[in-house]
Design an enzyme around this catalytic site. Structure first.
Site, PDB file in Angstrom:
ATOM      1  N   ASP A 397     -18.984  35.732  25.618  1.00  0.00           N
ATOM      2  CA  ASP A 397     -20.048  36.049  26.574  1.00  0.00           C
ATOM      3  C   ASP A 397     -19.878  37.495  27.061  1.00  0.00           C
ATOM      4  O   ASP A 397     -18.851  38.123  26.814  1.00  0.00           O
ATOM      5  CB  ASP A 397     -19.952  35.059  27.744  1.00  0.00           C
ATOM      6  N   GLU A 400     -22.333  42.493  25.662  1.00  0.00           N
ATOM      7  CA  GLU A 400     -23.400  43.479  25.326  1.00  0.00           C
ATOM      8  C   GLU A 400     -22.907  44.915  25.367  1.00  0.00           C
ATOM      9  O   GLU A 400     -23.517  45.741  24.679  1.00  0.00           O
ATOM     10  CB  GLU A 400     -24.562  43.341  26.332  1.00  0.00           C
ATOM     11  N   ASP A 472     -29.265  33.837  29.793  1.00  0.00           N
ATOM     12  CA  ASP A 472     -29.590  33.332  31.135  1.00  0.00           C
ATOM     13  C   ASP A 472     -31.086  33.133  31.335  1.00  0.00           C
ATOM     14  O   ASP A 472     -31.764  33.907  32.028  1.00  0.00           O
ATOM     15  CB  ASP A 472     -29.017  34.281  32.188  1.00  0.00           C
TER      16      ASP A 472
HETATM   17  C1  GLC Z   1     -23.190  34.692  32.098  1.00  0.00           C
HETATM   18  C2  GLC Z   1     -23.548  33.679  31.032  1.00  0.00           C
HETATM   19  C3  GLC Z   1     -23.650  32.314  31.654  1.00  0.00           C
HETATM   20  C4  GLC Z   1     -22.333  31.982  32.333  1.00  0.00           C
HETATM   21  C5  GLC Z   1     -21.996  33.035  33.372  1.00  0.00           C
HETATM   22  C6  GLC Z   1     -20.633  32.827  33.988  1.00  0.00           C
HETATM   23  O1  GLC Z   1     -24.223  34.833  33.006  1.00  0.00           O
HETATM   24  O2  GLC Z   1     -24.731  34.018  30.377  1.00  0.00           O
HETATM   25  O3  GLC Z   1     -23.960  31.354  30.679  1.00  0.00           O
HETATM   26  O4  GLC Z   1     -22.396  30.733  32.934  1.00  0.00           O
HETATM   27  O5  GLC Z   1     -22.009  34.318  32.763  1.00  0.00           O
HETATM   28  O6  GLC Z   1     -19.642  32.889  33.057  1.00  0.00           O
END
Ligand code: GLC
Length: 805
Positions: A397, A400, A472
């Site tokens: 995650d 980017e 998100d």
């Molecule tokens: C980012 C991710 C989301 C996750 C959050 C906390 O916003 O896209 O899915 O729950 O981070 O880790």
């Protein structure tokens, strides 16, 4: 020193100019023009690469392309006004005066041509290609992009971005996949622009003359692909950029996530509730709170005192654990990842050699440079500890790269395997290279077990390493449908394994919205519920009994469909054809499928048409393209092309099965770790002809790559009244010792003959067992009327089986 008053160097368009010289190379042709250089390389008879630069050398490093030019026959001929490079499928015509590139098929039909007067354009560091808009041209693909299925009239930017709570028009989102397919005059072509700098695509936005693509640095480097169909073009594109390996079977099951489940007893509780309520699920996902102060490779010892035991206990209940992996490494003395990173020089740097620091969940962080081989190996080896603890799933995650402030400085240095580059070149591939490091590390340390790997950011080729989820999203009907389009578009762009947060990440879904979303999600390649911190509970049982029943029904259906779905994943693995198939794949030139009312419809695998519908609608209009279609819930037969009104209460997502096709299914299991009954349920739908490649393997190891799998064709031919299961190939034994055949829509048969592999009659006059029920054979209550489906059970043999009815 004299300072000129007016700069003569205001940046303006400059074209390639005229051809000065050219020569034939081993794989094509290269040339020099008055303003630049070009090279055209034949990769296969269907793929020609074009490189254009203002320098006499070209960028060659690609993290996306995995193949090299194949020896292919081609000819280069010189005509009065042009040079012609020809394979047996494709012709590239290069105009000598004002150099322009035109692509034609072997019949001489124009596929795609540089726009006269614009063509190739250099403007400072940015470079563009302008292509003449063909009559009736449509554009599909470009990966995770909002907007319509047909991208005509829209423009897009590729610049991987943390797009929290994006809107249905937001651009860019998290991924860069600079590949699209153009369609016109019954012809199809694909263009893959392999350049990781920020790029812009214009499909006739604010103009009626051209489509174009622009890069903010590097060379113009694109692959022109021609095929006879969209499917073939996707398959050629994934030949270039690679295909996914078979995911672990459990990766097809339902995953329950939230931000975040903790402490451990809450995780146990979630898992137990699934089992108690008999709602199948395969994984619990741990978001950032499992870590000690958000430090990757650590566990919060108060919340999770014994992760290894918890993971084992969960495994015993049929659950795998997926853990969050964020790239930001907290700057903290004595934190091993930080200390090692500094010692081994693994992080991104400023040009003056100091490490770049940015803030994210753990506070100030350094960021591994995944374009550096040492960093990739180090990160990969960090997966050893997770693997030892029993973790099988990894969630990449914030890659980017996301930092608070969202402005990664442009001058950060990336290693690029020794070649060097800045943020401008590196940002769009950061996610891809992180996924590669995680996946290869996990694979190595899991000892021949397949890891599940998920990512938010990506570049072309990501399908080799990870599934993609659409980040998100928001709890609205609009987002639910947008998610479907994003997944379908990712599928058109080589990413067969993708999904969205069911229920919406930001905000709270209404009861109806959650019900609808989970039923649509059951027909998404990646199937996961997720929600934001401090939002309401969003597990399938959190919305009352009715929604719990709907969720159970659709999750059950998903699990029953696993023999079908796993075979479809295998097809994606071998050919690149996605699991969720936009109707633009099979019905590319049918205008109706681009209609805004129908553009969200898709085929889940080759045989099930899904018509997603908003949560507030009880009835909806569906477009059924050419062919005949059975309503999954009522067995009613429709003859396409047709527009119909369909009942769509929350309990019944509109689903249609292609006439003539087959759906292999199994009994309900609570997780993929549980063995189904040894009976394959083979649903056969009357009318037409179909072939389906049925596939099984151990679901967990890489042995399938050396032949340990079970493959057979199922051929249904209504005209000849036969159903043939071809001889089995591969050494893996099927889970199913018997096959129960369900005959849908067959009105006239009253007996069936069974032949063995030598075409000897094995059994004559096998009789049907008619099943009349309020429930369809898959457990969802039928709408309105009772249905009759006749069944027949036969032994499953590896030899060819033929039924005549
Ligand atoms: C980012 C991710 C989301 C996750 C959050 C906390 O916003 O896209 O899915 O729950 O981070 O880790």
């Amino acid at each position: 020193m004299e300072i000129k008053k007016r700069s003569l160097k205001h940046i303006r368009h400059q074209d390639l100019g005229n051809l000065l010289a050219y020569e034939t190379t081993t794989n094509g042709v290269c040339g020099r023009t008055t303003q630049g250089y070009f090279q055209a390389t034949v990769y296969t008879p269907n793929i020609i690469r074009v490189q254009i630069s203002q320098n006499d050398f070209f960028d060659e490093l690609s993290y996306a392309v995995v193949c090299t030019p194949e020896p292919a026959e081609f000819e280069v001929t010189e005509n009065k006004g042009s040079i012609l490079l020809q394979t047996n499928c494709l012709q590239l015509e290069i105009a000598k005066e004002s150099v322009l590139f035109s692509f034609l098929n072997n019949k001489g039909q124009m596929l795609n041509e540089d726009c006269p007067g614009l063509g190739v354009s250099f403007m400072g560091d940015s470079k563009a290609v302008y292509k003449t808009m063909q009559k009736g041209e449509r554009f599909i693909g470009l990966g995770e992009k909002t907007g319509n299925l047909d991208r005509k009239g829209s423009g897009y930017t590729n610049w991987n971005t943390d797009s929290f709570a994006y809107s249905a028009e937001s651009d860019p989102l998290y991924c860069t996949i600079p590949f699209y397919i153009g369609l016109h005059n019954q012809l199809a072509y694909g263009i893959f622009l392999d350049n990781t700098y920020q790029s812009h695509f214009n499909f006739g936005a604010s103009n009626d003359r051209f489509s174009s693509f622009t890069v903010q640095g590097g060379d113009l480097n694109y692959y022109f692909i021609h095929g006879s169909s969209v499917a073939e073009i996707i398959s050629f594109y994934t030949h270039l950029t690679g295909r996914m390996q078979m995911p672990p079977l459990w990766g097809l099951g339902y995953q329950q996530c939230r931000y975040s489940y903790y402490p451990d007893h809450e995780v146990y509780q979630v898992a137990q509730t699934f089992r108690k309520k008999q709602i199948p699920a395969d994984a619990v996902v741990l978001d950032i709170h499992y870590m000690d102060n958000y430090k990757i490779f650590s566990w919060d010892s108060d919340r999770f005192p014994d992760p290894e035991k918890m993971i084992k206990d969960l495994k015993d209940q049929g659950f795998n654990v997926v853990v969050m992996c964020d790239p930001g490494i907290k700057i903290e003395k004595n934190y091993h990842a930080y200390e090692e990173g500094v010692k081994q020089d693994l992080f991104l740097k400023y040009p003056d050699g100091t490490y770049y620091s940015g803030q994210v969940w753990p506070g100030w962080c350094h960021f591994p440079d995944f374009t550096k081989p040492n960093t990739r190996n180090w990160w990969g080896d960090k997966m050893e500890e997770y693997a030892r603890q029993g973790v099988k799933g990894y969630w990449n995650d914030m890659n980017e790269i996301a930092t608070w402030g969202q402005k990664l400085p442009e001058l950060i240095e990336f290693d690029f395997d020794g070649e060097g580059g800045s943020t401008k070149r590196g940002r769009n591939v950061y996610g891809l290279m992180m996924c590669k490091s995680t996946f290869e590390g996990a694979k190595k340390h899991l000892d021949d077990e397949r890891p599940f790997n998920l990512t938010r950011a990506a570049y072309s080729g990501v399908q080799r390493y990870a599934a993609v989820w659409t980040g998100d999203n928001v709890s609205t009907d609009e987002h639910m449908l947008l998610g479907v389009r994003l997944v379908n578009s990712l599928g058109l762009s080589g990413v067969a394994y993708a999904g969205y947060d069911i229920g919406g990440f930001v905000g709270e879904p209404s009861i109806a919205l959650f019900a609808r979303w989970i039923s649509i999600g059951a027909f998404s390649p990646f199937f996961r519920g997720h929600s934001m911190v401090n939002s309401r509970d969003s597990e399938p049982w959190s919305f009352g009994e009715e929604v719990e029943d709907i969720s159970r029904n659709y999750i059950n259906l998903r699990y029953q469909l696993i023999p079908y779905l796993y075979s479809v994943f295998y097809q994606a693995h071998t050919s690149g054809i996605p699991v969720s198939r936009s109707l633009a794949i099979d019905y590319s030139f049918d205008d109706q499928i681009y209609n805004s009312s129908y553009q969200n419809q898709y085929l889940f695998g080759p045989n099930i048409l899904v018509a997603p519908v908003e949560s507030h609608k009880e009835i909806t209009k569906v477009y059924l393209p050419e062919g005949h279609w059975y309503n999954f819930h009522t067995e009613e037969l429709h003859r396409g092309p047709t527009e119909i009104y369909v009942d769509a209460p929350l309990t019944h997502l509109p689903l249609f099965v292609k006439a003539g096709s087959v759906l292999p299914m199994q009994s309900i299991v609570q997780s993929t770790q549980q063995s189904p009954e040894p009976l394959l349920h083979l649903h056969v739908y009357a009318e037409g002809y179909s072939e389906f490649l049925y596939y099984e393997d151990d679901g967990n190891s890489y042995q399938y790559q050396s032949g340990s799998s079970y493959r057979r064709n199922i051929i249904s031919n209504h005209q000849e009244s036969t159903l043939v299961l071809s001889e089995v190939e591969g050494s893996w034994p099927s889970k199913f010792s018997e096959i129960k055949i369900y005959f849908h829509g067959f009105t006239k048969i009253d007996s069936v003959k069974l032949y063995d592999a030598e075409h000897q009659l094995k059994e004559e006059e096998m009789t049907f067992l008619p099943a009349i029920s309020n429930f369809d054979p898959r457990g969802i209550e039928v709408l309105e009327k009772k249905i009759t489906v006749s069944t027949l059970t036969i032994e499953n043999s590896d030899q060819e089986i033929e039924l005549l009815f």
